[in-house]
Each structure stands twice: as C-alpha cells, then as structure tokens.
Design an enzyme around this catalytic site. Sequence first.
Site, PDB file in Angstrom:
ATOM      1  N   ALA A   1      44.250  41.633  46.104  1.00 36.76           N
ATOM      2  CA  ALA A   1      44.985  41.461  44.852  1.00 36.76           C
ATOM      3  C   ALA A   1      44.410  42.442  43.844  1.00 36.76           C
ATOM      4  O   ALA A   1      43.260  42.877  43.969  1.00 36.76           O
ATOM      5  CB  ALA A   1      44.835  40.028  44.365  1.00 36.76           C
TER       6      ALA A   1
ATOM      7  N   GLY B   1      43.389  39.672  49.604  1.00 36.54           N
ATOM      8  CA  GLY B   1      44.826  39.457  49.797  1.00 36.54           C
ATOM      9  C   GLY B   1      45.430  40.363  50.859  1.00 36.54           C
ATOM     10  O   GLY B   1      46.449  40.022  51.460  1.00 36.54           O
TER      11      GLY B   1
ATOM     12  N   GLU C   1      44.676  38.661  54.047  1.00 35.66           N
ATOM     13  CA  GLU C   1      45.534  37.466  54.077  1.00 35.66           C
ATOM     14  C   GLU C   1      46.965  37.836  54.451  1.00 35.66           C
ATOM     15  O   GLU C   1      47.616  37.140  55.231  1.00 35.66           O
ATOM     16  CB  GLU C   1      45.489  36.765  52.706  1.00 35.66           C
ATOM     17  CG  GLU C   1      44.134  36.134  52.434  1.00 35.66           C
ATOM     18  CD  GLU C   1      44.006  35.569  51.023  1.00 35.66           C
ATOM     19  OE1 GLU C   1      44.172  36.341  50.057  1.00 35.66           O
ATOM     20  OE2 GLU C   1      43.754  34.368  50.881  1.00 35.66           O
TER      21      GLU C   1
ATOM     22  N   GLU D   1      36.300  37.841  48.394  1.00 35.11           N
ATOM     23  CA  GLU D   1      36.499  37.105  47.129  1.00 35.11           C
ATOM     24  C   GLU D   1      35.208  36.501  46.603  1.00 35.11           C
ATOM     25  O   GLU D   1      34.959  36.486  45.396  1.00 35.11           O
ATOM     26  CB  GLU D   1      37.546  35.989  47.333  1.00 35.11           C
ATOM     27  CG  GLU D   1      38.977  36.479  47.417  1.00 35.11           C
ATOM     28  CD  GLU D   1      39.435  36.826  48.822  1.00 35.11           C
ATOM     29  OE1 GLU D   1      38.567  37.034  49.721  1.00 35.11           O
ATOM     30  OE2 GLU D   1      40.656  36.892  49.042  1.00 35.11           O
TER      31      GLU D   1
HETATM   32  N1  CO8 Z   1      42.210  45.901  42.611  1.00 33.86           N
HETATM   33  C1  CO8 Z   1      42.300  46.881  41.685  1.00 33.86           C
HETATM   34  N2  CO8 Z   1      41.826  48.131  41.884  1.00 33.86           N
HETATM   35  C2  CO8 Z   1      41.241  48.389  43.054  1.00 33.86           C
HETATM   36  C3  CO8 Z   1      41.106  47.421  44.064  1.00 33.86           C
HETATM   37  C4  CO8 Z   1      41.634  46.122  43.807  1.00 33.86           C
HETATM   38  N3  CO8 Z   1      41.599  45.149  44.709  1.00 33.86           N
HETATM   39  N4  CO8 Z   1      40.462  47.978  45.108  1.00 33.86           N
HETATM   40  C5  CO8 Z   1      40.213  49.246  44.763  1.00 33.86           C
HETATM   41  N5  CO8 Z   1      40.669  49.511  43.522  1.00 33.86           N
HETATM   42  C6  CO8 Z   1      40.620  50.769  42.793  1.00 33.86           C
HETATM   43  C7  CO8 Z   1      39.220  51.060  42.288  1.00 33.86           C
HETATM   44  O1  CO8 Z   1      38.954  50.384  41.089  1.00 33.86           O
HETATM   45  C8  CO8 Z   1      39.284  52.562  42.134  1.00 33.86           C
HETATM   46  O2  CO8 Z   1      39.949  52.860  40.916  1.00 33.86           O
HETATM   47  P1  CO8 Z   1      39.423  54.093  39.995  1.00 33.86           P
HETATM   48  O3  CO8 Z   1      39.658  55.326  40.829  1.00 33.86           O
HETATM   49  O4  CO8 Z   1      40.287  54.028  38.793  1.00 33.86           O
HETATM   50  O5  CO8 Z   1      37.966  53.850  39.739  1.00 33.86           O
HETATM   51  C9  CO8 Z   1      40.192  53.006  43.263  1.00 33.86           C
HETATM   52  O6  CO8 Z   1      40.911  51.841  43.667  1.00 33.86           O
HETATM   53  C10 CO8 Z   1      39.435  53.534  44.464  1.00 33.86           C
HETATM   54  O7  CO8 Z   1      38.492  52.545  44.829  1.00 33.86           O
HETATM   55  P2  CO8 Z   1      36.903  52.842  44.960  1.00 33.86           P
HETATM   56  O8  CO8 Z   1      36.509  53.984  44.096  1.00 33.86           O
HETATM   57  O9  CO8 Z   1      36.188  51.546  44.737  1.00 33.86           O
HETATM   58  O10 CO8 Z   1      36.844  53.286  46.474  1.00 33.86           O
HETATM   59  P3  CO8 Z   1      35.576  53.165  47.461  1.00 33.86           P
HETATM   60  O11 CO8 Z   1      35.940  53.943  48.667  1.00 33.86           O
HETATM   61  O12 CO8 Z   1      34.312  53.466  46.753  1.00 33.86           O
HETATM   62  O13 CO8 Z   1      35.538  51.590  47.847  1.00 33.86           O
HETATM   63  C11 CO8 Z   1      36.498  49.482  48.503  1.00 33.86           C
HETATM   64  C12 CO8 Z   1      36.607  51.024  48.559  1.00 33.86           C
HETATM   65  C13 CO8 Z   1      35.262  49.016  49.278  1.00 33.86           C
HETATM   66  C14 CO8 Z   1      37.760  48.908  49.147  1.00 33.86           C
HETATM   67  C15 CO8 Z   1      36.387  49.027  47.022  1.00 33.86           C
HETATM   68  O14 CO8 Z   1      37.422  49.656  46.265  1.00 33.86           O
HETATM   69  C16 CO8 Z   1      36.497  47.555  46.825  1.00 33.86           C
HETATM   70  O15 CO8 Z   1      35.538  46.830  47.075  1.00 33.86           O
HETATM   71  N6  CO8 Z   1      37.679  47.073  46.341  1.00 33.86           N
HETATM   72  C17 CO8 Z   1      37.876  45.689  46.034  1.00 33.86           C
HETATM   73  C18 CO8 Z   1      38.099  44.882  47.284  1.00 33.86           C
HETATM   74  C19 CO8 Z   1      38.224  43.411  46.954  1.00 33.86           C
HETATM   75  O16 CO8 Z   1      37.320  42.781  46.415  1.00 33.86           O
HETATM   76  N7  CO8 Z   1      39.385  42.825  47.304  1.00 33.86           N
HETATM   77  C20 CO8 Z   1      39.640  41.429  47.058  1.00 33.86           C
HETATM   78  C21 CO8 Z   1      40.340  41.238  45.753  1.00 33.86           C
HETATM   79  S1  CO8 Z   1      40.537  39.520  45.359  1.00 33.86           S
HETATM   80  C22 CO8 Z   1      41.851  39.042  46.277  1.00 33.86           C
HETATM   81  O17 CO8 Z   1      42.425  39.788  47.021  1.00 33.86           O
HETATM   82  C23 CO8 Z   1      42.265  37.616  46.121  1.00 33.86           C
HETATM   83  C24 CO8 Z   1      43.655  37.398  46.720  1.00 33.86           C
HETATM   84  C25 CO8 Z   1      44.210  36.057  46.328  1.00 33.86           C
HETATM   85  C26 CO8 Z   1      44.517  36.012  44.867  1.00 33.86           C
HETATM   86  C27 CO8 Z   1      45.168  34.735  44.555  1.00 33.86           C
HETATM   87  C28 CO8 Z   1      45.777  34.745  43.173  1.00 33.86           C
HETATM   88  C29 CO8 Z   1      44.800  34.469  42.110  1.00 33.86           C
END
Ligand code: CO8
Length: 260
Positions: A66, A111, A114, A134
């Site tokens: 998400a 997500g 999921e 999460e």
């Molecule tokens: N949301 C928003 N932006 C994101 C997300 C995300 N999930 N993942 C990556 N991005 C963005 C980064 O912020 C970054 O943006 P910017 O260039 O502006 O800084 C860009 O994408 C590239 O990402 P990274 O620079 O972080 O890339 P890396 O190669 O260094 O890392 C990762 C890749 C490991 C995937 C890292 O981006 C990461 O950890 N992302 C988050 C993953 C995460 O925690 N996902 C779970 C989110 S929570 C969820 O999914 C709950 C679902 C259910 C919700 C229910 C409703 C409430």
Amino acid sequence: MTFENLLLERDGAVAVLTVNRPKVLNALNAQTLDELRRAILDLKHDASVRAVIVTGAGDKSFIAGADINELAVQSPIDGREHAIRGQHVLDLIEHLGKPVIAAINGYALGGGCELAMACTIRIAADTAKLGQPEINLGIVPGYAGTQRLARIVGRGRALELLLTGDQITAQEAHRLGLVNRVVPAADLLNEARTLASTLAAKAPVAVRYILEAVNKGLEMPFPQAQIFEATLFGLVAATDDMREGTRAFLEKRKADFKGR
Ligand code: CO8
C-alpha cells in the site's frame, strides 16, 4: 475504460493487467486500488477474456505494498475503510471465475504480497522478493494477509513471516509453497502468457466451477464442501463443453470448448 495507474492489454483470450506506478515501485494508493476494482469487474464480465495476468511495471517491483504516504496520515476510520476496500478488490480477484496469474517481477511486499496471494497461481522471477513488512511500520496487514498467508503456507510459517517482516527470496517462497514456480526474470512474462493461454483453452464453465469448488469449498465444513462439489459436477453436465470434451476423447481428437 481509461486508467492513470494501470495498463490493460488484451491478447486474444488473455488480459494482462500491469500496475503502473514505477516511481513508487507500483505502490497501491486509493486511486490505483479503485482502478484495479473497475478493471477487474470489466474483465469479469467480458466473456472473451478467459485468463488474466497481473504484473508490475518495470523490472524492480511487482507491488511494494500500500502507498505509505496515505497510510501515514490515515485516521482510524479511514484505515478501516481502506482495509475493507482493499479486501473487497482482492476478493474480486479471488472470485473472478477465471484464472488470475500473478507474474511477480520484483518486490511483492505487504499489500503486493497480499494481492499475489489472492491470485490463482503465482509465478515469480528468480529476482523477486516477497514479504509482509507491515510489522516494521508498526501496523498489521489489512488486505487479509494474515488469513491468506496462514492458509497458503501454514500457521507457524505465516506467523514467522508476519512477525519478523523479513523479505524472502523467490526460491524460499517456492520452498514454502507461497509461489508455484520460479523462472528466470527474462522469461517471466512468456511463462505467464503460456500458462494463461493453456488455461484459457480449457472449458470455461468447468474452470469457473473448479475455482468455486476450491475457493468456496475450503471455507465450508468438509461434508458440505463435498455436496457443493457434487452439485457443481452435476451442473457441468448441462454444458455443451462437457459433451464436446467427452466426445473428443472418444473420437481421439482435441476438444474445442465454446464456453457453453
Ligand atoms: N509506498 C509509497 N512509496 C513507496 C513504497 C510504498 N509502499 N515503496 C517504495 N516507495 C517509494 C520510495 O519511497 C521511493 O520514493 P523516492 O524515490 O521518492 O524516495 C521509491 O519508491 C523507490 O523506493 P526505494 O528508494 O526505497 O527503493 P530501494 O530499492 O532502496 O528499496 C524497498 C526497495 C525495499 C521495496 C523499499 O522501497 C521498501 O521497503 N518499501 C516499502 C515496502 C513496505 O513496507 N510495504 C508495505 C506497505 S504497508 C502495506 O502494504 C499494508 C497493506 C494493507 C493496508 C490496509 C489498509 C490500511
């Protein structure tokens, strides 16, 4: 139908749905989730589509979860509504009545994992990483990840993944039964298309009933699920495709299913 964050391509009976927000690793914001809902409903009602592939744009990510920008500012009421909307979209995928193949081309996190779990079959690139991170954000999964993960890999393995938030490799996901196959990244879409075409050529009513028998039957007590299966088995006898399939076998030729 036009989308800002999705690409929808049709190739014969196979539709390919690509989540297209590569700048944020295809994270699902509210708009993308709503576009997915509309696209999936459209594919459900389009009889010419018999199998669907879901993938992510670019070579780095399937869906990185998400959109955390939205999660960071949500109120409790928004959070509940957001989770229910997401669960609804994933339920639509699971109950599409046509096979949906997740072609996991990179990160499938939160997500994203999921959503992949709501698909019928998961094929992962050998470079993919999966997980439910999460817990590292101080939240719990909200798109039924606690439920589908435990059902797919078992309670103990699910709890370990959910509580550590660790990312696992495609190979480890395969060992756990979380993905069906692992293929070289360069072959991923071809493999998914080949499988989708194979499934698209099967008798559509029988495909739909097998999906229903497994997906709905698993939620029923065993004796009721057996009766449900027997009823579907009886119903399918009303189709031209059943006559065509059995006749083609006896005549030693390939069946030509029409979906009736
Ligand atoms: N949301 C928003 N932006 C994101 C997300 C995300 N999930 N993942 C990556 N991005 C963005 C980064 O912020 C970054 O943006 P910017 O260039 O502006 O800084 C860009 O994408 C590239 O990402 P990274 O620079 O972080 O890339 P890396 O190669 O260094 O890392 C990762 C890749 C490991 C995937 C890292 O981006 C990461 O950890 N992302 C988050 C993953 C995460 O925690 N996902 C779970 C989110 S929570 C969820 O999914 C709950 C679902 C259910 C919700 C229910 C409703 C409430």
